[in-house]
Design an enzyme around this catalytic site. Structure first.
Site, PDB file in Angstrom:
ATOM      1  CB  CYS A 272      -1.035   0.097   1.336  1.00  8.55           C
ATOM      2  SG  CYS A 272      -2.274  -1.406   1.003  1.00  8.55           S
TER       3      CYS A 272
HETATM    4  N1  LIG Z   1      -2.705  -6.026   2.065  1.00  9.57           N
HETATM    5  C1  LIG Z   1      -3.185  -4.993   2.611  1.00  9.57           C
HETATM    6  O1  LIG Z   1      -2.849  -4.563   3.611  1.00  9.57           O
HETATM    7  C2  LIG Z   1      -4.055  -3.911   1.765  1.00  9.57           C
HETATM    8  C3  LIG Z   1      -4.828  -3.019   2.554  1.00  9.57           C
HETATM    9  C4  LIG Z   1      -5.644  -2.118   2.128  1.00  9.57           C
HETATM   10  C5  LIG Z   1      -5.982  -2.141   0.470  1.00  9.57           C
HETATM   11  N2  LIG Z   1      -5.104  -3.176  -0.050  1.00  9.57           N
HETATM   12  C6  LIG Z   1      -5.459  -3.108  -1.552  1.00  9.57           C
HETATM   13  O2  LIG Z   1      -6.360  -4.273  -1.656  1.00  9.57           O
HETATM   14  C7  LIG Z   1      -6.329  -4.977  -3.126  1.00  9.57           C
HETATM   15  C8  LIG Z   1      -5.860  -6.456  -2.847  1.00  9.57           C
HETATM   16  O3  LIG Z   1      -4.760  -6.484  -1.996  1.00  9.57           O
HETATM   17  P1  LIG Z   1      -4.443  -7.615  -1.278  1.00  9.57           P
HETATM   18  O4  LIG Z   1      -3.261  -7.414  -0.238  1.00  9.57           O
HETATM   19  O5  LIG Z   1      -5.388  -8.756  -0.805  1.00  9.57           O
HETATM   20  O6  LIG Z   1      -3.871  -8.720  -2.295  1.00  9.57           O
HETATM   21  P2  LIG Z   1      -3.164 -10.367  -2.528  1.00  9.57           P
HETATM   22  O7  LIG Z   1      -2.391 -10.330  -3.679  1.00  9.57           O
HETATM   23  O8  LIG Z   1      -3.027 -10.873  -1.274  1.00  9.57           O
HETATM   24  O9  LIG Z   1      -4.563 -11.035  -2.962  1.00  9.57           O
HETATM   25  C9  LIG Z   1      -5.030 -10.888  -4.052  1.00  9.57           C
HETATM   26  C10 LIG Z   1      -5.675 -12.118  -4.592  1.00  9.57           C
HETATM   27  O10 LIG Z   1      -6.536 -11.912  -6.136  1.00  9.57           O
HETATM   28  C11 LIG Z   1      -6.286 -13.055  -6.811  1.00  9.57           C
HETATM   29  N3  LIG Z   1      -6.260 -12.463  -8.208  1.00  9.57           N
HETATM   30  C12 LIG Z   1      -5.670 -11.782  -8.984  1.00  9.57           C
HETATM   31  N4  LIG Z   1      -6.170 -11.843 -10.172  1.00  9.57           N
HETATM   32  C13 LIG Z   1      -7.300 -12.300 -10.009  1.00  9.57           C
HETATM   33  C14 LIG Z   1      -8.498 -12.302 -10.949  1.00  9.57           C
HETATM   34  N5  LIG Z   1      -8.289 -11.619 -12.242  1.00  9.57           N
HETATM   35  N6  LIG Z   1      -9.540 -12.903 -10.609  1.00  9.57           N
HETATM   36  C15 LIG Z   1      -9.462 -13.610  -9.470  1.00  9.57           C
HETATM   37  N7  LIG Z   1      -8.726 -13.517  -8.554  1.00  9.57           N
HETATM   38  C16 LIG Z   1      -7.578 -12.773  -8.788  1.00  9.57           C
HETATM   39  C17 LIG Z   1      -4.837 -13.316  -6.384  1.00  9.57           C
HETATM   40  O11 LIG Z   1      -4.628 -14.853  -6.634  1.00  9.57           O
HETATM   41  C18 LIG Z   1      -4.909 -13.269  -4.927  1.00  9.57           C
HETATM   42  O12 LIG Z   1      -5.172 -14.515  -4.210  1.00  9.57           O
HETATM   43  C19 LIG Z   1      -5.072  -4.249  -3.634  1.00  9.57           C
HETATM   44  O13 LIG Z   1      -5.601  -3.310  -4.548  1.00  9.57           O
HETATM   45  C20 LIG Z   1      -4.401  -3.506  -2.439  1.00  9.57           C
HETATM   46  O14 LIG Z   1      -3.615  -2.248  -2.779  1.00  9.57           O
HETATM   47  C21 LIG Z   1      -4.282  -4.122   0.512  1.00  9.57           C
END
Ligand SMILES: NC(=O)c1ccc[n+]([C@@H]2O[C@H](COP(=O)([O-])OP(=O)(O)OC[C@H]3O[C@@H](n4cnc5c(N)ncnc54)[C@H](O)[C@@H]3O)[C@@H](O)[C@H]2O)c1
Length: 430
Positions: A272
């Site tokens: 992030c």
């Molecule tokens: N990790 C954090 O602390 C956090 C906090 C706030 C916001 N975010 C935001 O949330 C979003 C997700 O982050 P995250 O940390 O959960 O990511 P992550 O990588 O942990 O999880 C994303 C998941 O999406 C799946 N994926 C990718 N493409 C896909 C598709 N086309 N169809 C279905 N599944 C698909 C991946 O296999 C993975 O399991 C990002 O935009 C991130 O910036 C993350």
């Protein structure tokens, strides 16, 4: 349409879908399953799908005792087949939004998820984008992929953006008790989105548009990134003037108004803070505004791994040793305390910089058994601690035995103030 979906949400018969079962998606799916909804997670990773269906949680913040019963009772399941969407009423999109090497937004995950959703999209659905992104994405990228002659937003389906604020490893604030901001493409969309979240989360903050909701997240993370940049610059200044920056911040934080403490460190990490502000600067550049605070903080924060390496170098020189050939042990490689995530972790940069200077490296991190990146392949090895000429505390995990470290290590560089209050001449602080 509006009322029918609202009824299903209120009586919790709406079938909920979450696309992307990572750090954001899985906890969200769990909250809705806990609230009594039948939730289907959709992820491209067969491994994650199999784990969910076996009742195995892979996110440390979700206890097995909560997760397994939800799966066993049929409230929570997962699939990699998007066809299930034809049976769902709601979808939250929680896929990654990384940066390209050029620091431009990589929209490919959102686009590919929406292409799949569009195939099985039907009347009466609520779609909420949660992936962090630039203002305008929901209306300009997602909406055109879902809207058609027969499916009009606000009438036939509902579209919102809701920023995810989860803070992995934070025991006090988790998905359920972090206020949820939501903004819709139309007022009807906001109403349905807010009603939806209110079923599972403690408090909901409706805003007037998707763009406002998108911008909220970027303001929050840009605020944090810039203030960390300031703390890092102050740390560099204090270093030059031989002032303990940690003591300065702690004393400044006693001011009961007008000051909020931010802390220096070895560099930014995670998915992030190092990334999201560049979504904003990319977008504003198109509007002719240069995001100067973001660029400057990005530059300062980006220098921190090198600053740490130079500190190691100087500390070894003071002991008549050189980095070349020295054994350096990195304590903690996750990007922050008590989690297992190494994405963008400054530890990786520090390891690479030290290797290039000819140091011999080892690391230990109980949360990260192995790291592989850009030709580096290391396994966590606690035995390296005993052999090290210098130990660098990069991540201040709670489980580390700091007392034993101070007793045994010839030299420690503490980049996190993990040894606060400990007086010993083998400690060098950031
Ligand atoms: N990790 C954090 O602390 C956090 C906090 C706030 C916001 N975010 C935001 O949330 C979003 C997700 O982050 P995250 O940390 O959960 O990511 P992550 O990588 O942990 O999880 C994303 C998941 O999406 C799946 N994926 C990718 N493409 C896909 C598709 N086309 N169809 C279905 N599944 C698909 C991946 O296999 C993975 O399991 C990002 O935009 C991130 O910036 C993350």
């Amino acid at each position: 349409m509006h009322e029918a979906l609202k009824d299903k949400i209120r009586n919790r018969t709406a079938k909920v879908g979450v696309v992307g079962l990572g750090y954001v998606g899985l906890p969200l799916a769990v909250e809705f399953a806990k609230a009594g909804f039948e939730v289907t997670g959709i992820d491209l990773s067969e491994e994650k799908v199999a784990k969910v269906n076996a009742g195995d949680t892979y996110i440390a913040d979700i206890p097995e005792s909560v997760f397994r019963p939800l799966v066993e009772s049929g409230k929570l399941s997962a699939t990699s087949d998007f066809a299930v969407i034809s049976k769902l009423d709601t979808i939250n999109i929680c896929v990654p939004t990384p940066l390209r090497k050029t620091k431009d937004p990589d929209m490919s995950y959102i686009v590919s998820a929406c292409q799949q959703i569009a195939k099985y999209f039907h009347k009466g659905m609520l779609v909420i984008l949660e992936s962090t992104t630039y203002p305008g994405t929901t209306d300009e990228v997602v909406l055109p992929m879902l809207e058609s002659e027969h499916l009009m937003v606000g009438r036939d389906f509902f579209l919102c953006f809701s920023p995810e604020r989860v803070d992995p490893g934070n025991a006090r604030y988790q998905t359920a008790n972090i206020p949820k901001v939501v903004g819709g493409a139309t007022p009807e969309c906001t109403e349905v989105g807010a009603l939806f979240y209110a079923q599972a989360l403690e408090s909901v903050v409706p805003v007037s548009s998707t763009k406002v909701a998108e911008m909220v997240k970027l303001l929050e993370n840009t605020f944090r990134m810039i203030n960390i940049g300031l703390a890092n610059e102050i740390a560099m200044m204090c270093g030059r003037m031989d002032i303990n920056v940690w003591e300065v911040i702690e004393a400044a934080a006693t001011k009961p108004f007008g000051f909020m403490p931010f802390y220096p460190g070895p560099g930014l990490g995670g998915h992030c803070i190092p990334i999201d502000p560049f979504y904003l600067s990319w977008k504003t550049k198109q509007a002719g505004i240069e995001a100067r605070f973001i660029e400057l903080a990005g530059h300062i924060n980006g220098q921190m791994p090198l600053f740490v390496v130079e500190k190691v170098q100087n500390a070894l020189n003071d002991q008549s040793k050189a980095v070349k050939g020295a054994h350096i042990h990195i304590l903690g490689v996750a990007y922050k305390k008590d989690i297992d995530d190494v994405r963008e972790s400054p530890a990786l940069d520090i390891i690479q910089l030290l290797e290039r200077r000819g140091a011999r490296l080892s690391y230990s991190d109980p949360h990260v058994p192995r790291i592989r990146f850009d030709g580096v392949d290391l396994c966590s090895d606690e035995a390296g601690l005993a052999k090290a000429d210098c130990v660098v505390i990069v991540t201040d995990h709670s489980v580390f035995d700091y007392r034993a470290l101070v007793k045994n290590a010839p030299l420690i560089l503490d980049t996190r103030n993990a040894l606060k209050g400990v007086v010993s001449n083998n400690i060098v602080r950031l």
